[in-house]
Enzyme design. Structure first.
Site, short mmCIF file in Angstrom:
data_model
loop_
_atom_site.label_atom_id
_atom_site.label_comp_id
_atom_site.label_asym_id
_atom_site.label_seq_id
_atom_site.Cartn_x
_atom_site.Cartn_y
_atom_site.Cartn_z
N GLU A 36 0.87 -1.17 0.00
CA GLU A 36 0.00 0.00 0.00
C GLU A 36 0.91 1.22 0.00
OE1 GLU A 36 -3.57 2.02 2.71
OE2 GLU A 36 -2.06 0.73 3.65
N ASP A 47 -3.76 9.96 9.74
CA ASP A 47 -2.41 9.46 9.98
C ASP A 47 -1.83 10.01 11.27
OD1 ASP A 47 -2.38 8.04 7.57
OD2 ASP A 47 -1.82 9.84 6.47
#
Length: 251
Positions: A36, A47
């Site tokens: 990924e 994130d």
């Protein structure tokens, strides 16, 4: 112990292109089944600090989206059989035009798109563009979704759905308990295969998830490992490979 399927997350060109390519090689050697690849973004919504810092490092080097797609081309050339999913945020895909972006991604060797902030049912044409160019659109399910909306996603006909195993940002360790496994069941209730991740950093966590998901997803742990060993390519390769092997159920 049986091999655990692993989707390994990599921030494109972190800390630079050559070391990032070395990390990709180590991930594949360590047993990663899917890569990924995240395109660095200035304001990521999900994130944690490790990936945010990695994105900031790359962007300070003058990185552009075209550099990320070129990076993916190099990985595709080196590992033609390894599925590559592109992870990004909606503005990078929407700004140049969703169809045009997807065409560029497909030509770069991308097999699927993971765009967390494009809702599965209002995706600006992402699913249609992915289908046109032979890629998968892999939506992200969150535990914060209502039961009604989660059921709608589960039955929307996606081949794969990414289950974020807790709310908040990634990077903090996730506890794998009955609530987590129940959530995974709901995500897959319509027949979609489920990728499960968010805060996965150990072989113990992978083992708890392995029988319930198509693949375990790990990201921040690899970014932290790369950052800690960025002074030496050989050391970086060894450390990243060892962590991938751990998450795949190896030694």
């Amino acid at each position: 112990m049986k091999k655990i399927n692993l989707m390994a997350h990599l921030v494109a060109c972190f800390p630079n292109e050559s070391l990032s390519l070395e990390a990709a090689r180590a991930l594949v050697e360590g047993g990663a089944d899917i890569l990924e690849i995240q395109l660095p973004f200035s304001d990521p919504s999900a994130d944690g600090p490790a990936i945010q810092d990695a994105c900031t490092t790359v962007l300070k080097n003058g990185w552009r989206v075209s550099d990320g797609l070129d990076f993916i081309k190099k990985i595709r050339a080196e590992f033609p059989a390894v599925p590559i999913y592109l992870m990004s945020y909606g503005s990078l895909v929407y700004t140049p035009g969703v169809r045009d972006f997807c065409q560029r991604a497909a030509l770069s060797g991308v097999n699927g798109m993971i765009i967390p902030d494009l809702p599965f049912d209002f995706d600006e044409g992402l699913s249609a563009a992915c289908e046109e160019f032979g890629m998968l659109n892999i939506p992200v399910a969150s535990p914060s979704m209502s039961e009604e909306r989660l059921s709608k996603m589960a039955r929307a006909g996606f081949k794969y759905v990414y289950a974020a195993l807790r709310t908040g940002i990634t990077g903090t360790e996730t506890s794998i308990g009955s609530e987590t496994l129940d959530f995974i069941k709901k995500v897959g209730a319509g027949g979609s295969r489920v990728y499960g991740g968010f805060g996965i950093s150990s072989g113990k966590q992978s083992a708890l998830l392995a029988d319930h998901v198509e693949a375990v997803v790990a990201g921040s742990v690899f970014v932290r490992t790369i950052a800690a060993n960025a002074d030496d390519a050989e050391k970086l390769h060894s450390a990243v490979k060892a962590k991938a092997m751990d998450l795949c159920g190896g030694n």
